[in-house]
Motif scaffolding. Sequence first.
Motif, PDB file in Angstrom:
ATOM      1  N   GLY A   1      -2.933  -4.620  -4.825  1.00 41.56           N
ATOM      2  CA  GLY A   1      -2.780  -3.646  -3.740  1.00 41.56           C
ATOM      3  C   GLY A   1      -2.333  -2.277  -4.244  1.00 41.56           C
ATOM      4  N   LYS A   2      -1.398  -2.266  -5.184  1.00 43.49           N
ATOM      5  CA  LYS A   2      -0.915  -0.994  -5.739  1.00 43.49           C
ATOM      6  C   LYS A   2      -1.974  -0.322  -6.605  1.00 43.49           C
ATOM      7  N   VAL A   3      -2.748  -1.131  -7.318  1.00 41.92           N
ATOM      8  CA  VAL A   3      -3.839  -0.564  -8.125  1.00 41.92           C
ATOM      9  C   VAL A   3      -4.875   0.087  -7.214  1.00 41.92           C
ATOM     10  N   TRP A   4      -5.201  -0.575  -6.087  1.00 39.97           N
ATOM     11  CA  TRP A   4      -6.151   0.027  -5.133  1.00 39.97           C
ATOM     12  C   TRP A   4      -5.678   1.416  -4.705  1.00 39.97           C
ATOM     13  N   MET A   5      -4.396   1.503  -4.341  1.00 45.28           N
ATOM     14  CA  MET A   5      -3.856   2.792  -3.871  1.00 45.28           C
ATOM     15  C   MET A   5      -3.845   3.831  -4.986  1.00 45.28           C
ATOM     16  N   THR A   6      -3.476   3.413  -6.183  1.00 41.80           N
ATOM     17  CA  THR A   6      -3.468   4.350  -7.309  1.00 41.80           C
ATOM     18  C   THR A   6      -4.878   4.863  -7.576  1.00 41.80           C
ATOM     19  N   PHE A   7      -5.849   3.969  -7.663  1.00 41.33           N
ATOM     20  CA  PHE A   7      -7.225   4.397  -7.922  1.00 41.33           C
ATOM     21  C   PHE A   7      -7.772   5.269  -6.795  1.00 41.33           C
ATOM     22  N   ALA A   8      -7.475   4.911  -5.558  1.00 42.64           N
ATOM     23  CA  ALA A   8      -7.952   5.721  -4.433  1.00 42.64           C
ATOM     24  C   ALA A   8      -7.367   7.129  -4.491  1.00 42.64           C
TER      25      ALA A   8
ATOM     26  N   TYR B   1       0.824  -1.208   0.000  1.00 40.94           N
ATOM     27  CA  TYR B   1       0.000   0.000   0.000  1.00 40.94           C
ATOM     28  C   TYR B   1       0.863   1.265   0.000  1.00 40.94           C
ATOM     29  N   MET B   2       1.948   1.243   0.754  1.00 41.16           N
ATOM     30  CA  MET B   2       2.850   2.396   0.771  1.00 41.16           C
ATOM     31  C   MET B   2       3.535   2.588  -0.583  1.00 41.16           C
ATOM     32  N   VAL B   3       3.886   1.495  -1.240  1.00 42.40           N
ATOM     33  CA  VAL B   3       4.524   1.598  -2.554  1.00 42.40           C
ATOM     34  C   VAL B   3       3.536   2.158  -3.572  1.00 42.40           C
ATOM     35  N   GLY B   4       2.290   1.711  -3.505  1.00 42.74           N
ATOM     36  CA  GLY B   4       1.265   2.277  -4.387  1.00 42.74           C
ATOM     37  C   GLY B   4       1.090   3.768  -4.160  1.00 42.74           C
TER      38      GLY B   4
END
Length: 173
Positions: A148-155, A45-48
Amino acid sequence: MNVPAPAGIATLVAYVATIPAANLAVTHFGAVPVGFGYAAPAGVYMVGLALVLRDLARESAGRGAVLAAIAVGTILSYFLADPALAGASAAAFAVAETMDFVVYEPLRKRGLLIAMLASNAVGLLADSLLFLKLAFGSFEYLTGQILGKVWMTFAAIAVLALLRRRKQASANA
């Protein structure tokens, strides 16, 4: 030398702070669920978030400041990671963030959100492939890493789009 405005400095600090946060998360939490039955190392999540913050830092602090932050982040990643993960973390960070930067730069003129989506797609894939191969010698968590990274990017992009709409609505009122 141009010194970034306070917002640019804050974005750079937040960006660089994601690196030790990601490394600490992996060290202390191991794998975490990311949805649909998949798991990924907890730093996902932090990387995203780092990928999005890098793009925002570029806009608010400039190209030179972001390149310097990538260098600082790579060094921090190496020295603050668990020794077993240090090389993998630093290599994945340096390559992924540089690839994100290279894709983002020519797309900036087409719009912030387009540039962020395209560059983050490249960055998150590069980071996932490199980190998993170097750290674990396996792609077992690949789907979870990407998810997980896609979730963070979209958020993050959803929040930015909402803030942009609010700003435009206030300007038109």
